[in-house]
Design a protein around this motif. Structure first.
Motif, PDB file in Angstrom:
ATOM      1  N   LEU A 141       0.795  -0.907  -0.091  1.00  9.06           N
ATOM      2  CA  LEU A 141      -0.165  -0.303   0.421  1.00  9.06           C
ATOM      3  C   LEU A 141       0.517   1.466   0.152  1.00  9.06           C
ATOM      4  O   LEU A 141       0.829   2.163  -1.133  1.00  9.06           O
ATOM      5  N   ALA A 142       1.448   1.196   0.798  1.00 15.01           N
ATOM      6  CA  ALA A 142       2.593   2.410   1.004  1.00 15.01           C
ATOM      7  C   ALA A 142       3.304   2.712  -0.402  1.00 15.01           C
ATOM      8  O   ALA A 142       3.239   3.643  -1.077  1.00 15.01           O
ATOM      9  N   LYS A 147       3.986   6.188  -5.087  1.00 16.49           N
ATOM     10  CA  LYS A 147       4.173   6.471  -5.918  1.00 16.49           C
ATOM     11  C   LYS A 147       3.253   7.244  -6.838  1.00 16.49           C
ATOM     12  O   LYS A 147       3.119   8.169  -8.206  1.00 16.49           O
ATOM     13  N   ARG A 148       2.592   7.099  -6.284  1.00 18.46           N
ATOM     14  CA  ARG A 148       1.191   8.318  -6.518  1.00 18.46           C
ATOM     15  C   ARG A 148       2.354   9.675  -6.203  1.00 18.46           C
ATOM     16  O   ARG A 148       1.186  11.093  -6.908  1.00 18.46           O
ATOM     17  N   GLY A 149       2.373   9.872  -5.753  1.00 15.32           N
ATOM     18  CA  GLY A 149       2.926  11.406  -5.148  1.00 15.32           C
ATOM     19  C   GLY A 149       2.370  11.690  -3.652  1.00 15.32           C
ATOM     20  O   GLY A 149       2.934  12.544  -3.650  1.00 15.32           O
ATOM     21  N   LYS A 150       2.511  10.540  -2.927  1.00 13.76           N
ATOM     22  CA  LYS A 150       1.375  11.493  -1.127  1.00 13.76           C
ATOM     23  C   LYS A 150       2.771  10.516  -0.707  1.00 13.76           C
ATOM     24  O   LYS A 150       3.643   9.910  -0.540  1.00 13.76           O
ATOM     25  N   LYS A 151       3.110  11.679   0.441  1.00 13.20           N
ATOM     26  CA  LYS A 151       3.831  11.555   1.438  1.00 13.20           C
ATOM     27  C   LYS A 151       2.537  10.541   2.191  1.00 13.20           C
ATOM     28  O   LYS A 151       1.599  10.224   3.008  1.00 13.20           O
ATOM     29  N   VAL A 152       3.408   9.794   2.837  1.00 11.82           N
ATOM     30  CA  VAL A 152       3.439   8.543   3.913  1.00 11.82           C
ATOM     31  C   VAL A 152       4.235   8.599   4.693  1.00 11.82           C
ATOM     32  O   VAL A 152       5.576   8.645   4.191  1.00 11.82           O
ATOM     33  N   VAL A 153       3.653   7.812   5.692  1.00 12.38           N
ATOM     34  CA  VAL A 153       4.974   7.640   7.090  1.00 12.38           C
ATOM     35  C   VAL A 153       4.003   6.054   7.634  1.00 12.38           C
ATOM     36  O   VAL A 153       3.008   5.989   7.126  1.00 12.38           O
ATOM     37  N   LEU A 154       4.810   5.093   7.626  1.00 15.72           N
ATOM     38  CA  LEU A 154       4.623   3.691   8.408  1.00 15.72           C
ATOM     39  C   LEU A 154       4.710   4.147   9.821  1.00 15.72           C
ATOM     40  O   LEU A 154       5.398   4.485  10.703  1.00 15.72           O
ATOM     41  N   GLY A 155       3.361   3.411  10.742  1.00  7.82           N
ATOM     42  CA  GLY A 155       4.111   3.141  12.298  1.00  7.82           C
ATOM     43  C   GLY A 155       3.984   1.639  12.643  1.00  7.82           C
ATOM     44  O   GLY A 155       3.491   0.705  12.520  1.00  7.82           O
ATOM     45  N   ALA A 156       5.577   1.511  12.931  1.00  7.77           N
ATOM     46  CA  ALA A 156       5.832   0.029  13.735  1.00  7.77           C
ATOM     47  C   ALA A 156       5.129  -0.350  15.005  1.00  7.77           C
ATOM     48  O   ALA A 156       5.769  -0.956  16.132  1.00  7.77           O
ATOM     49  N   ALA A 157       4.107  -0.461  15.149  1.00  2.00           N
ATOM     50  CA  ALA A 157       3.135  -0.937  16.499  1.00  2.00           C
ATOM     51  C   ALA A 157       3.177  -2.105  17.142  1.00  2.00           C
ATOM     52  O   ALA A 157       1.807  -2.550  17.555  1.00  2.00           O
ATOM     53  N   ASP A 306       2.794  -4.738  -7.587  1.00  2.00           N
ATOM     54  CA  ASP A 306       1.387  -4.331  -7.321  1.00  2.00           C
ATOM     55  C   ASP A 306       0.402  -5.358  -8.084  1.00  2.00           C
ATOM     56  O   ASP A 306      -0.620  -5.208  -8.558  1.00  2.00           O
ATOM     57  N   ASP A 307       1.086  -6.254  -7.147  1.00  2.00           N
ATOM     58  CA  ASP A 307      -0.138  -7.178  -7.250  1.00  2.00           C
ATOM     59  C   ASP A 307      -1.524  -7.244  -6.244  1.00  2.00           C
ATOM     60  O   ASP A 307      -1.886  -8.451  -6.112  1.00  2.00           O
ATOM     61  N   LEU A 308      -0.982  -6.433  -5.146  1.00  2.00           N
ATOM     62  CA  LEU A 308      -2.225  -6.033  -4.533  1.00  2.00           C
ATOM     63  C   LEU A 308      -3.163  -5.162  -4.966  1.00  2.00           C
ATOM     64  O   LEU A 308      -2.675  -4.356  -5.470  1.00  2.00           O
ATOM     65  N   GLN A 309      -4.582  -5.711  -5.233  1.00  2.00           N
ATOM     66  CA  GLN A 309      -5.102  -4.981  -6.964  1.00  2.00           C
ATOM     67  C   GLN A 309      -6.375  -4.716  -5.122  1.00  2.00           C
ATOM     68  O   GLN A 309      -7.161  -5.122  -5.072  1.00  2.00           O
TER      69      GLN A 309
END
Length: 323
Positions: A141-142, A147-157, A306-309
């Protein structure tokens, strides 16, 4: 082209290939049932019921489908067995269309992820037991958002399993997005707090938080998720905006059981069903959609990024029942 260019030839071929085992399982069995038959009768329907149940569509959902076909046969008086495939396709499509599954727009982007209309930052909490592909789903997802130009932050909770933290860090490096982590055996809610804080500081569009992949006890799970929600709401009262449950489609009815358990202890408003490419149990998507009325947003039909559709019920039915 949209990020989720679902209708591209490559995506469609991947979907077809990913559902091949389930499709073969269903059609091979139907073909054996109708040999020597001229019309859809009670015996054929009984056999079809067994086929759908063995494909993990689920008993209750299967009964609904069979009743629909029975009504149709009764209405039409005579139905040739050669029409059974098409009838089954149409009735499954109709059943899915009645459920709370959001189709995608022509651009390939799900309605709920039209980021122009989403709050910023959009906080996505991801839950699911160990081994279902939860952390991999977050990474994919990230990648797609980034890839679409969005700022993404992930949290390892998911701090109870060292591999989960390390795996998410690897995905962050691979995709090129920051990962907030405190290591193993730390407070998950503290990680969630710092993730949202960092996301707001950097003007993130999407914040995705991984959570512990254990059902342990319902009370502990409920308390843990509740605490994460409370600390996130210190920054954003309306967050998390979405709680996504990830299920392993290859486990068939076990995925249904997991969905039941999670929906008992927390509000789930989206589903991702993974690993459909390696199983003949793809019918579980139909049963889960029918039972829970929760939107299936993504399906995993391969190992590539990209196989997560994005899940589109009409495309799914078309691939599943296409000869």
């Amino acid at each position: 082209m949209g990020l989720f260019d679902f209708f591209s030839k490559e995506k469609k071929e991947t979907l077809d290939k990913g559902l091949e085992k389930t499709k073969t399982n269903i059609f091979d069995k139907i073909s054996r049932v109708i040999v020597g038959k001229s019309k859809v009768d009670e015996e054929v329907l009984d056999e079809l019921e067994e086929i759908l149940i063995s494909s993990d569509v689920g008993v209750e959902t299967t009964v609904k489908i069979i009743r629909r076909i029975e009504a149709r046969v009764e209405r039409d008086k005579y139905t040739n067995v050669q029409e059974l495939d098409q009838i089954l396709r149409e009735e499954v499509a109709e059943l899915l269309s009645e459920n709370n599954s959001h189709d995608i727009k022509a651009s390939g982007i799900p309605y709920s992820y039209e980021t122009e209309h989403l709050p910023k930052p959009y906080v996505l909490l991801v839950v699911g037991v160990n081994g279902v592909g939860k952390t991999t789903t977050i990474g994919k997802l990230a990648h797609q958002f980034h890839k679409r130009g969005k700022k993404v932050v992930l949290g390892a909770a998911d701090t109870f399993r060292a591999a989960a933290v390390d795996q998410l860090k690897l995905w962050g490096e691979r995709v090129g997005v920051p990962v907030i982590e405190h290591g193993m055996n730390t407070d998950p809610s503290a990680v969630a707090f710092d993730t949202v804080k960092k996301g707001m500081e950097m003007g993130a569009d999407i914040i995705i938080i991984d959570t512990a992949g254990r059902l342990h006890t319902k009370v502990n799970l409920m308390n843990e998720l509740g605490k994460i929600k409370r600390v996130v709401q210190k920054f954003l009262p309306e967050a998390p905006h979405e709680v996504m449950l990830v299920l392993d489609g290859s486990t068939g009815q076990n995925a249904v059981i997991q969905a039941r358990e999670f929906t008992k202890v927390t509000e789930i408003n989206s589903l991702t069903i993974t690993k459909l490419d390696g199983t003949a149990k793809g019918g579980v998507v139909i049963g889960i959609s029918d039972e829970f009325k929760i939107p299936v947003k993504y399906i995993g039909v391969g190992e590539k990024m990209d196989d997560l559709q994005v899940f589109n019920k009409m495309e799914f039915v078309d691939s599943l029942f296409k000869k």
